[in-house]
Design a protein around this motif. Structure first.
Motif, short mmCIF file in Angstrom:
data_model
loop_
_atom_site.label_atom_id
_atom_site.label_comp_id
_atom_site.label_asym_id
_atom_site.label_seq_id
_atom_site.Cartn_x
_atom_site.Cartn_y
_atom_site.Cartn_z
N THR A 81 -3.46 4.78 -10.91
CA THR A 81 -2.37 5.00 -9.95
C THR A 81 -2.59 4.17 -8.69
O THR A 81 -1.67 3.50 -8.21
CB THR A 81 -2.25 6.50 -9.60
OG1 THR A 81 -1.98 7.22 -10.80
CG2 THR A 81 -1.14 6.75 -8.59
N ARG A 85 -0.31 0.99 -7.20
CA ARG A 85 0.23 0.97 -5.84
C ARG A 85 -0.14 -0.34 -5.15
O ARG A 85 0.71 -0.94 -4.47
CB ARG A 85 -0.33 2.15 -5.04
CG ARG A 85 0.36 3.44 -5.31
CD ARG A 85 -0.05 4.51 -4.30
NE ARG A 85 0.29 5.81 -4.85
CZ ARG A 85 -0.57 6.81 -5.03
NH1 ARG A 85 -1.84 6.68 -4.68
NH2 ARG A 85 -0.19 7.94 -5.55
N GLU A 89 2.40 -3.31 -3.68
CA GLU A 89 2.39 -3.65 -2.25
C GLU A 89 2.27 -5.16 -2.04
O GLU A 89 2.62 -5.66 -0.98
CB GLU A 89 1.25 -2.92 -1.54
CG GLU A 89 1.47 -1.41 -1.48
CD GLU A 89 0.27 -0.66 -0.93
OE1 GLU A 89 -0.74 -1.30 -0.60
OE2 GLU A 89 0.35 0.58 -0.85
#
Length: 90
Positions: A81, A85, A89
């Protein structure tokens, strides 16, 4: 399925052998799949190549997760996870 299956096959002029249907079913192989032949101590084993490759990979990776600090499946899920992320980004 029984633990032991015994079946005969004839070797053709080009060294080809038809794997009997019940053996194919036990190995989980079908048309187009690959098999691996393992010769050891005078015995030949025929195994599903995909299954064999995964088993070898698992043997090689044994203990690596712990070395990397993963102690549970939750640790792995959290790492995945967090990695996703970071990718989003960028």
């Amino acid at each position: 399925m029984p633990d032991v299956l015994v079946n005969d096959a004839r070797v053709m002029s080009k060294g080809q052998v038809t794997i009997p249907k019940n053996i194919r079913a036990a190995l989980g192989i079908s048309t187009g799949d690959r098999v691996t032949f393992i010769f050891e101590n005078g015995t030949v084993k025929v195994v599903n190549s995909a299954v064999y490759a995964m088993q070898k990979f698992q043997e090689q990776m044994k203990g690596e997760a712990k070395k990397a600090g993963f102690n549970s499946e939750d640790d792995v899920a959290e790492w995945i996870t967090a990695s996703r992320r970071e990718e989003n980004e960028e």
